[in-house]
Structures are given as structure tokens and as C-alpha cells.
Design a protein around this motif. Structure first.
Motif, PDB file in Angstrom:
ATOM      1  N   ASN A   1      46.365  -9.880  24.558  1.00 44.29           N
ATOM      2  CA  ASN A   1      46.348 -11.321  24.741  1.00 44.29           C
ATOM      3  C   ASN A   1      47.612 -12.017  24.245  1.00 44.29           C
ATOM      4  N   ILE A   2      48.694 -11.302  24.093  1.00 43.09           N
ATOM      5  CA  ILE A   2      49.961 -11.943  23.739  1.00 43.09           C
ATOM      6  C   ILE A   2      50.585 -12.525  25.000  1.00 43.09           C
ATOM      7  N   ILE A   3      51.085 -13.718  24.894  1.00 46.19           N
ATOM      8  CA  ILE A   3      51.597 -14.420  26.063  1.00 46.19           C
ATOM      9  C   ILE A   3      53.092 -14.170  26.255  1.00 46.19           C
ATOM     10  N   SER A   4      53.838 -14.238  25.171  1.00 44.11           N
ATOM     11  CA  SER A   4      55.286 -14.079  25.237  1.00 44.11           C
ATOM     12  C   SER A   4      55.794 -13.690  23.850  1.00 44.11           C
ATOM     13  N   PHE A   5      57.078 -13.404  23.751  1.00 48.80           N
ATOM     14  CA  PHE A   5      57.714 -13.063  22.483  1.00 48.80           C
ATOM     15  C   PHE A   5      58.342 -14.310  21.864  1.00 48.80           C
ATOM     16  N   ASP A   6      57.995 -14.603  20.631  1.00 44.56           N
ATOM     17  CA  ASP A   6      58.817 -15.511  19.834  1.00 44.56           C
ATOM     18  C   ASP A   6      59.962 -14.712  19.222  1.00 44.56           C
ATOM     19  N   ALA A   7      59.657 -13.461  18.897  1.00 41.04           N
ATOM     20  CA  ALA A   7      60.660 -12.556  18.338  1.00 41.04           C
ATOM     21  C   ALA A   7      60.193 -11.125  18.527  1.00 41.04           C
TER      22      ALA A   7
ATOM     23  N   THR B   1      56.242  -9.095  28.484  1.00 38.09           N
ATOM     24  CA  THR B   1      56.318  -8.791  27.051  1.00 38.09           C
ATOM     25  C   THR B   1      56.822  -7.368  26.893  1.00 38.09           C
ATOM     26  N   VAL B   2      58.073  -7.161  27.282  1.00 36.11           N
ATOM     27  CA  VAL B   2      58.726  -5.859  27.248  1.00 36.11           C
ATOM     28  C   VAL B   2      60.091  -6.027  26.617  1.00 36.11           C
TER      29      VAL B   2
ATOM     30  N   THR C   1      46.522 -15.828  23.687  1.00 34.57           N
ATOM     31  CA  THR C   1      45.634 -16.677  24.473  1.00 34.57           C
ATOM     32  C   THR C   1      44.551 -17.340  23.635  1.00 34.57           C
ATOM     33  N   ASP C   2      44.337 -16.850  22.419  1.00 35.10           N
ATOM     34  CA  ASP C   2      43.331 -17.466  21.559  1.00 35.10           C
ATOM     35  C   ASP C   2      43.927 -18.545  20.656  1.00 35.10           C
ATOM     36  N   GLY C   3      45.219 -18.837  20.857  1.00 31.14           N
ATOM     37  CA  GLY C   3      45.834 -19.921  20.111  1.00 31.14           C
ATOM     38  C   GLY C   3      46.538 -19.494  18.836  1.00 31.14           C
TER      39      GLY C   3
ATOM     40  N   THR D   1      49.235 -17.103  16.552  1.00 37.08           N
ATOM     41  CA  THR D   1      50.472 -16.336  16.661  1.00 37.08           C
ATOM     42  C   THR D   1      50.197 -14.935  16.145  1.00 37.08           C
ATOM     43  N   ARG D   2      50.458 -13.952  16.972  1.00 35.55           N
ATOM     44  CA  ARG D   2      50.190 -12.555  16.632  1.00 35.55           C
ATOM     45  C   ARG D   2      51.462 -11.853  16.184  1.00 35.55           C
ATOM     46  N   ASN D   3      51.310 -11.030  15.191  1.00 37.37           N
ATOM     47  CA  ASN D   3      52.406 -10.208  14.682  1.00 37.37           C
ATOM     48  C   ASN D   3      51.904  -8.771  14.686  1.00 37.37           C
ATOM     49  N   SER D   4      52.455  -7.948  15.566  1.00 38.46           N
ATOM     50  CA  SER D   4      51.895  -6.615  15.776  1.00 38.46           C
ATOM     51  C   SER D   4      52.981  -5.540  15.760  1.00 38.46           C
ATOM     52  N   TRP D   5      52.564  -4.350  15.323  1.00 36.14           N
ATOM     53  CA  TRP D   5      53.457  -3.196  15.241  1.00 36.14           C
ATOM     54  C   TRP D   5      52.982  -2.085  16.176  1.00 36.14           C
ATOM     55  N   GLY D   6      53.942  -1.366  16.725  1.00 34.10           N
ATOM     56  CA  GLY D   6      53.617  -0.146  17.446  1.00 34.10           C
ATOM     57  C   GLY D   6      53.497   1.008  16.465  1.00 34.10           C
ATOM     58  N   PRO D   7      52.996   2.153  16.928  1.00 33.28           N
ATOM     59  CA  PRO D   7      52.800   3.312  16.051  1.00 33.28           C
ATOM     60  C   PRO D   7      54.094   4.003  15.666  1.00 33.28           C
TER      61      PRO D   7
END
Length: 120
Positions: free
Chosen positions: A27-33, A76-77, A102-104, A106-112
Motif C-alpha cells: 500500500n505504498i503510493i510513492s517514495f519520499d526517499a 515504487t522502484v 493508502t491508509d494515510g 508514512t511507511r518506512n520499510s526495509w528489504g531483507p
């Protein structure tokens, strides 16, 4: 939920090149960073390169002129082009993304993480 997956790692000889990809889904829309980080055995994780929504980039000194971070605005690539690789670049490389979802929130996520090995 946001899922982040890296690809493109592997074994390469010194002086060679690799291109890492980072795909964020969910549900991430775009990259802020977006950023690439690496951790070698017995060492702490270090920033390799970051890029912001407006395209501002930052690199650690040891990769300047050799690595290039980029992203696709419509997706988002993101990518890390690594040229003139050195043995000291050997590490597990991880992608971090931050952006609105999409839930409003800001998500901060890591890959493995993905292994990059530079060896003759």
C-alpha cells in the motif's frame, strides 16, 4: 503493509559492475526517499546512497563516482548501479523506502538484503 525486495546481487570480479533493484509493493503510493545500505561481516551497517522525492542524492565518500542511485517516478522502484567494484564493497546490501501509503500513514520499510561479493 509494504513489502520491499532487492535483486541483482551476486559474485563479480574487481572492476566489474552490478545493478541492484529495489521494488516496493503493497500500500505504498510513492517514495519520499529511498536508500541503499550495506553491512559487511563484523561491521556496522553504513549508508551507501540515498535519493529523495525531488531527486536529491547523497553518497558515502568511498562510492562517489562509482555508484549511481536512481528511481522510477511512475513506480515504487529504485536502482543502484555499481561500477568499478572493489573487494571492500563486499557486503549485504539492503534497500530502505519511505513514503505515503493508502491508509494515510508514512511507511518506512526495509528489504531483507542481498549479497554482493567482489572477489577474484
Amino acid at each position: 503493509q509494504v513489502q520491499v525486495v532487492e535483486s541483482g546481487g551476486g559474485l563479480v570480479q574487481p572492476g566489474g559492475s552490478l545493478r541492484l533493484s529495489c521494488v516496493a509493493s503493497g500500500n505504498i503510493i510513492s517514495f519520499d526517499a529511498m536508500g541503499w545500505y550495506r553491512q559487511a561481516p563484523g561491521k556496522t551497517r553504513q549508508m551507501v546512497a540515498t535519493i529523495t522525492k525531488d531527486g536529491t542524492t547523497e553518497y558515502r565518500d568511498s562510492v562517489k563516482g562509482r555508484f549511481t542511485i536512481s528511481k522510477e517516478d511512475a513506480k515504487t522502484v529504485g536502482y543502484l548501479q555499481m561500477n568499478k567494484l572493489e573487494v571492500e564493497d563486499t557486503a549485504v546490501y539492503s534497500c530502505n523506502v519511505r513514503g505515503p501509503s493508502t491508509d494515510g500513514w508514512t511507511r518506512n520499510s526495509w528489504g531483507p538484503g542481498i549479497q554482493v561479493t567482489v572477489s577474484a
